[in-house]
Design a protein around this motif. Structure first.
Motif, PDB file in Angstrom:
ATOM      1  N   TYR A 240       0.425  -1.190   0.004  1.00 40.14           N
ATOM      2  CA  TYR A 240      -0.213   0.439  -0.258  1.00 40.14           C
ATOM      3  C   TYR A 240       0.937   1.172  -0.048  1.00 40.14           C
ATOM      4  CZ  TYR A 240      -3.574   3.694   1.434  1.00 40.14           C
ATOM      5  OH  TYR A 240      -3.888   4.829   1.370  1.00 40.14           O
ATOM      6  N   ALA A 241       2.148   1.462   0.521  1.00 38.59           N
ATOM      7  CA  ALA A 241       2.734   2.510   1.152  1.00 38.59           C
ATOM      8  C   ALA A 241       3.424   2.730  -0.483  1.00 38.59           C
ATOM      9  CB  ALA A 241       3.883   2.612   2.100  1.00 38.59           C
ATOM     10  N   LEU A 242       4.100   2.009  -0.561  1.00 39.15           N
ATOM     11  CA  LEU A 242       4.916   1.089  -1.882  1.00 39.15           C
ATOM     12  C   LEU A 242       4.004   1.922  -3.438  1.00 39.15           C
ATOM     13  CD1 LEU A 242       7.814   1.040  -2.647  1.00 39.15           C
ATOM     14  CD2 LEU A 242       7.209  -0.952  -3.271  1.00 39.15           C
ATOM     15  N   ALA A 243       2.707   1.861  -3.442  1.00 41.79           N
ATOM     16  CA  ALA A 243       1.942   2.263  -4.530  1.00 41.79           C
ATOM     17  C   ALA A 243       1.284   4.102  -4.007  1.00 41.79           C
ATOM     18  CB  ALA A 243       0.341   1.179  -4.107  1.00 41.79           C
ATOM     19  N   ARG A 244       1.399   4.384  -3.071  1.00 38.78           N
ATOM     20  CA  ARG A 244       1.290   5.658  -3.204  1.00 38.78           C
ATOM     21  C   ARG A 244       2.468   6.214  -3.299  1.00 38.78           C
ATOM     22  NH1 ARG A 244       0.024   9.037   1.435  1.00 38.78           N
ATOM     23  NH2 ARG A 244      -0.863  10.445   0.109  1.00 38.78           N
ATOM     24  N   VAL A 245       3.607   5.588  -3.449  1.00 39.43           N
ATOM     25  CA  VAL A 245       5.319   6.231  -2.985  1.00 39.43           C
ATOM     26  C   VAL A 245       5.226   6.034  -4.990  1.00 39.43           C
ATOM     27  CG1 VAL A 245       7.053   6.000  -4.094  1.00 39.43           C
ATOM     28  CG2 VAL A 245       6.051   6.255  -1.732  1.00 39.43           C
ATOM     29  N   ALA A 246       4.905   4.903  -5.919  1.00 34.47           N
ATOM     30  CA  ALA A 246       5.010   5.608  -7.454  1.00 34.47           C
ATOM     31  C   ALA A 246       4.100   6.136  -7.723  1.00 34.47           C
ATOM     32  CB  ALA A 246       4.226   3.605  -7.742  1.00 34.47           C
ATOM     33  N   ASN A 247       2.819   6.697  -7.401  1.00 37.99           N
ATOM     34  CA  ASN A 247       1.948   7.690  -7.941  1.00 37.99           C
ATOM     35  C   ASN A 247       2.427   8.700  -7.372  1.00 37.99           C
ATOM     36  OD1 ASN A 247      -0.069   6.196  -9.043  1.00 37.99           O
ATOM     37  ND2 ASN A 247      -1.661   6.164  -7.408  1.00 37.99           N
ATOM     38  N   TYR A 248       2.779   8.806  -6.281  1.00 35.44           N
ATOM     39  CA  TYR A 248       4.036  10.509  -6.079  1.00 35.44           C
ATOM     40  C   TYR A 248       4.701  11.108  -6.809  1.00 35.44           C
ATOM     41  CZ  TYR A 248       6.283  14.025  -3.105  1.00 35.44           C
ATOM     42  OH  TYR A 248       6.340  14.879  -2.831  1.00 35.44           O
ATOM     43  N   ARG A 249       6.329   9.459  -7.449  1.00 34.61           N
ATOM     44  CA  ARG A 249       6.973   9.889  -7.927  1.00 34.61           C
ATOM     45  C   ARG A 249       6.857   9.772  -9.175  1.00 34.61           C
ATOM     46  NH1 ARG A 249      11.637   5.144  -5.311  1.00 34.61           N
ATOM     47  NH2 ARG A 249      11.209   6.543  -2.873  1.00 34.61           N
ATOM     48  N   SER A 250       5.419   9.674  -9.494  1.00 36.91           N
ATOM     49  CA  SER A 250       5.153   9.916 -11.637  1.00 36.91           C
ATOM     50  C   SER A 250       4.141  10.296 -11.676  1.00 36.91           C
ATOM     51  CB  SER A 250       4.541   8.159 -12.015  1.00 36.91           C
ATOM     52  OG  SER A 250       3.703   8.294 -10.669  1.00 36.91           O
ATOM     53  N   ASN A 251       4.001  12.034 -10.092  1.00 33.00           N
ATOM     54  CA  ASN A 251       2.945  12.556 -10.425  1.00 33.00           C
ATOM     55  C   ASN A 251       1.941  12.805 -11.412  1.00 33.00           C
ATOM     56  OD1 ASN A 251       5.079  14.333  -9.755  1.00 33.00           O
ATOM     57  ND2 ASN A 251       5.766  14.624 -11.342  1.00 33.00           N
ATOM     58  N   THR A 252       1.163  11.342 -10.800  1.00 35.42           N
ATOM     59  CA  THR A 252      -0.172  10.565 -10.939  1.00 35.42           C
ATOM     60  C   THR A 252      -0.425  10.608  -9.709  1.00 35.42           C
ATOM     61  OG1 THR A 252       0.459   9.080 -12.116  1.00 35.42           O
ATOM     62  CG2 THR A 252      -1.045   8.495 -11.392  1.00 35.42           C
ATOM     63  N   PRO A 253      -1.795  11.567  -9.924  1.00 40.95           N
ATOM     64  CA  PRO A 253      -2.875  12.240  -8.991  1.00 40.95           C
ATOM     65  C   PRO A 253      -3.133  10.608  -8.347  1.00 40.95           C
ATOM     66  CG  PRO A 253      -3.812  12.802 -11.167  1.00 40.95           C
ATOM     67  CD  PRO A 253      -2.355  12.479 -11.088  1.00 40.95           C
ATOM     68  N   GLU A 254      -3.659  11.003  -6.567  1.00 41.04           N
ATOM     69  CA  GLU A 254      -4.316   9.926  -6.672  1.00 41.04           C
ATOM     70  C   GLU A 254      -5.910  10.528  -6.061  1.00 41.04           C
ATOM     71  OE1 GLU A 254      -1.549   7.397  -3.347  1.00 41.04           O
ATOM     72  OE2 GLU A 254      -2.280   9.161  -2.741  1.00 41.04           O
ATOM     73  N   VAL A 255      -6.435   8.665  -6.695  1.00 41.42           N
ATOM     74  CA  VAL A 255      -8.357   9.385  -6.890  1.00 41.42           C
ATOM     75  C   VAL A 255      -9.047   9.262  -5.037  1.00 41.42           C
ATOM     76  CG1 VAL A 255     -10.263   8.630  -7.936  1.00 41.42           C
ATOM     77  CG2 VAL A 255      -8.258   8.989  -8.678  1.00 41.42           C
ATOM     78  N   PHE A 256      -9.618  10.066  -4.580  1.00 40.57           N
ATOM     79  CA  PHE A 256      -9.565   9.434  -3.327  1.00 40.57           C
ATOM     80  C   PHE A 256     -11.252   9.204  -3.387  1.00 40.57           C
ATOM     81  CE2 PHE A 256      -6.957  12.555  -1.715  1.00 40.57           C
ATOM     82  CZ  PHE A 256      -5.984  12.189  -1.076  1.00 40.57           C
ATOM     83  N   TYR A 257     -12.221   8.055  -2.700  1.00 39.17           N
ATOM     84  CA  TYR A 257     -12.767   7.190  -2.049  1.00 39.17           C
ATOM     85  C   TYR A 257     -14.017   8.070  -2.292  1.00 39.17           C
ATOM     86  CZ  TYR A 257     -16.591   4.671  -0.735  1.00 39.17           C
ATOM     87  OH  TYR A 257     -18.139   4.354  -0.460  1.00 39.17           O
TER      88      TYR A 257
END
Length: 185
Positions: A160-177
């Motif tokens: 889970y933490a790593l998935a968030r880092v992958a989005n962060y490092r690629s400047n991909t916004p996360e989608v909130f529920y």
């Protein structure tokens, strides 16, 4: 080396030590799911750049999971003969601590996805949760060294933490529920 043995033709498989068990036993489900997770990590690695620190870390994790799966396939498993190195529990906790502080803090649930690497890591997270459930089931009939279960429990948090880092490092916004309230404080 011949790849097929014929043992599986009747729904049985060999365990570490030579014993046989049904392919639908709790033990086979547990180590089979660890194998599935390891394979999916291999797919995830193909999405990472060669020089990526995460890529190298995931390959190291694959070796660890191979040991863990071998241990689960051993009906004589105990604290003294396990291949899994207990140092991995401390290692995974340190990795989680480092990764959780890299992207901005969130207060709500996010949807799995974003970048392809993040989505693959979220699949690894859910496979890990299934493996954990199966190891817990196995633990009802045989004693599993506690460090194995602790590690697998931490491993889903790691993904889970790593998935968030992958989005962060690629400047991909996360989608909130969208129907969720604040759950993290």
């Amino acid at each position: 080396m011949q790849l097929y043995t014929g043992v599986g033709d009747k729904g049985m498989t060999k365990l570490v030590g030579g014993g046989k068990v049904s392919k639908d036993s709790d033990r086979v489900w547990a180590y089979g799911t660890i194998d599935e997770l390891n394979t999916f990590i291999g797919l995830t690695v193909t999405e990472m750049a060669e020089e990526s620190d995460i890529r190298q870390e995931l390959i190291q994790l694959q070796h660890c999971l191979f040991d863990l799966g071998t241990d689960l396939a051993n009906p004589e498993l105990n604290q003294q003969n396990m291949r899994f190195n207990e140092k991995y529990v401390n290692w995974i906790e340190k990795r989680i601590d480092a990764y959780q502080d890299e992207p901005p803090a969130i207060t709500r649930f996010i949807l799995p996805g974003g970048s392809k690497a993040s989505a693959l890591l979220q699949v690894c997270r859910t496979i890990t949760r299934r493996a954990e459930r199966q190891i817990v089931s196995l633990n009802w009939s045989t004693q599993i060294p506690p460090k194995l279960l602790i590690f697998v429990n931490r491993l889903s948090d790691y993904f889970y933490a790593l998935a968030r880092v992958a989005n962060y490092r690629s400047n991909t916004p996360e989608v909130f529920y969208e129907h969720g309230n604040q759950v993290f404080h």
